[in-house]
Every structure is written in C-alpha cells, then in structure tokens.
Design a protein around this motif. Structure first.
Motif, mmCIF file in Angstrom:
data_model
loop_
_atom_site.group_PDB
_atom_site.id
_atom_site.type_symbol
_atom_site.label_atom_id
_atom_site.label_comp_id
_atom_site.label_asym_id
_atom_site.label_seq_id
_atom_site.Cartn_x
_atom_site.Cartn_y
_atom_site.Cartn_z
ATOM 1 N N ILE A 184 -45.025 -31.698 39.958
ATOM 2 C CA ILE A 184 -44.244 -32.226 38.837
ATOM 3 C C ILE A 184 -43.669 -33.609 39.124
ATOM 4 C CG2 ILE A 184 -42.111 -31.863 37.513
ATOM 5 C CD1 ILE A 184 -42.675 -28.826 37.778
ATOM 6 N N ALA A 185 -43.248 -33.869 40.353
ATOM 7 C CA ALA A 185 -42.502 -35.087 40.691
ATOM 8 C C ALA A 185 -43.172 -36.394 40.251
ATOM 9 C CB ALA A 185 -42.185 -35.113 42.183
ATOM 10 N N PRO A 186 -44.475 -36.591 40.495
ATOM 11 C CA PRO A 186 -45.071 -37.868 40.074
ATOM 12 C C PRO A 186 -45.006 -38.097 38.561
ATOM 13 C CG PRO A 186 -46.524 -36.714 41.604
ATOM 14 C CD PRO A 186 -45.427 -35.765 41.243
ATOM 15 N N VAL A 187 -45.225 -37.042 37.784
ATOM 16 C CA VAL A 187 -45.162 -37.163 36.327
ATOM 17 C C VAL A 187 -43.722 -37.423 35.909
ATOM 18 C CG1 VAL A 187 -45.564 -35.990 34.129
ATOM 19 C CG2 VAL A 187 -47.158 -35.656 36.027
ATOM 20 N N LEU A 188 -42.791 -36.701 36.493
ATOM 21 C CA LEU A 188 -41.377 -36.871 36.181
ATOM 22 C C LEU A 188 -40.922 -38.293 36.515
ATOM 23 C CD1 LEU A 188 -38.955 -35.206 35.148
ATOM 24 C CD2 LEU A 188 -38.438 -34.694 37.523
ATOM 25 N N ASP A 189 -41.344 -38.815 37.651
ATOM 26 C CA ASP A 189 -40.976 -40.181 38.032
ATOM 27 C C ASP A 189 -41.565 -41.203 37.061
ATOM 28 O OD1 ASP A 189 -39.422 -39.357 40.144
ATOM 29 O OD2 ASP A 189 -40.839 -39.987 41.702
ATOM 30 N N ARG A 190 -42.792 -40.976 36.615
ATOM 31 C CA ARG A 190 -43.420 -41.902 35.668
ATOM 32 C C ARG A 190 -42.645 -41.921 34.348
ATOM 33 N NH1 ARG A 190 -49.185 -40.833 36.325
ATOM 34 N NH2 ARG A 190 -48.421 -38.821 35.698
ATOM 35 N N VAL A 191 -42.276 -40.745 33.865
ATOM 36 C CA VAL A 191 -41.544 -40.651 32.597
ATOM 37 C C VAL A 191 -40.143 -41.232 32.733
ATOM 38 C CG1 VAL A 191 -40.491 -39.013 30.979
ATOM 39 C CG2 VAL A 191 -42.860 -38.690 31.709
ATOM 40 N N THR A 192 -39.432 -40.891 33.796
ATOM 41 C CA THR A 192 -38.043 -41.328 33.949
ATOM 42 C C THR A 192 -37.928 -42.764 34.446
ATOM 43 O OG1 THR A 192 -37.890 -40.389 36.184
ATOM 44 C CG2 THR A 192 -37.198 -38.983 34.334
ATOM 45 N N GLY A 193 -39.045 -43.406 34.723
ATOM 46 C CA GLY A 193 -39.024 -44.799 35.158
ATOM 47 C C GLY A 193 -38.983 -45.787 34.004
ATOM 48 N N ARG A 194 -39.070 -45.300 32.790
ATOM 49 C CA ARG A 194 -39.073 -46.171 31.609
ATOM 50 C C ARG A 194 -37.644 -46.491 31.176
ATOM 51 N NH1 ARG A 194 -42.647 -42.774 27.598
ATOM 52 N NH2 ARG A 194 -43.694 -41.592 29.207
ATOM 53 N N SER A 195 -37.433 -47.707 30.790
ATOM 54 C CA SER A 195 -36.119 -48.148 30.322
ATOM 55 C C SER A 195 -35.772 -47.472 28.993
ATOM 56 C CB SER A 195 -36.127 -49.664 30.153
ATOM 57 O OG SER A 195 -34.882 -50.109 29.707
#
Length: 126
Positions: A37-48
């Motif tokens: 889950i972590a890579p997908v979560l990081d990609r989503v939560t990395g957006r301003s």
C-alpha cells in the motif's frame, strides 16, 4: 489532464469521488500489506491540496503497520495543504484508534458519504 489512477492491489482499491481520492483498504493490513500500500499512498498524498478519504470498512485485521500508514498519510496530506478523512466501523480497530490517540487526530466517520460531506463542509468554510 487527470492523472491515471494506480492499478488496484489485493489490499487497496483507489477511486475518485466528488473531488476526493478514496482509498479503500481491504483484508488484513499487516506489514506485508503495508509494503504493498505504501507506494500508492505516498503517490496520492504527495499531491498539493489533495483531499483523501481512507475507507477501512473492508479491513478484517489492522496492526501497527496500518497505524504507521495512517499517521504518515495524515502528515503528508497536512504538509501539502490537503485534507484527510477516515471511515471505520470495526469495533476492535476503533478501539486501537482510541487507545493510540489516532481517533483524536483523525476522527472516524461511519460512511464514506459522511466523510465526504465533512470534507466538503470544511472546504466551504475556508
């Protein structure tokens, strides 16, 4: 141009709803699932300014690896001026949230509709 949603994994489904990214965690959320889950979560939560709802209703088991995912997601979203809402109804998971204090930082909602409404109300008051 809208970014393409990540492909679903065994433990995560991602969809867009009313301007929010809804992440539905599924099954047993342990260290193996957290790694997935972590890579997908990081990609989503990395957006301003991203608005995220994490739905834990399909979760059968949730350990400290899942807690780390939620704390990390919350921090990343807040750092980027976004909003994060949590959906959870499982009594044992809710108890873990109360004991760890997560329920004070991310008060759980009983349904995605309530989480979305809360997020939209908060956005409207800016």
């Amino acid at each position: 141009m809208r970014p393409e949603p990540p492909p679903p994994t065994r433990h995560l489904r991602v969809r867009e709803e009313r301007g929010h990214v809804v992440l539905e965690f599924r099954g047993e959320i342990d260290i193996a699932a957290a790694t997935e889950i972590a890579p997908v979560l990081d990609r989503v939560t990395g957006r301003s300014g991203v608005r995220v709802v994490i739905d834990l209703r399909p979760v059968e088991f949730f350990d400290c690896s899942g807690l780390r995912l939620l704390y990390r997601a919350r921090s990343r979203v807040l750092e980027r001026g976004g909003r994060l809402h949590l959906v959870c109804t499982h009594p044992l998971t809710l108890r873990v949230f109360r004991v760890t204090g997560l329920s004070r930082l991310l008060p759980p909602h009983p349904t995605p509709a309530e989480a979305l409404a809360q997020s939209e109300a908060a956005s409207g008051s800016l």
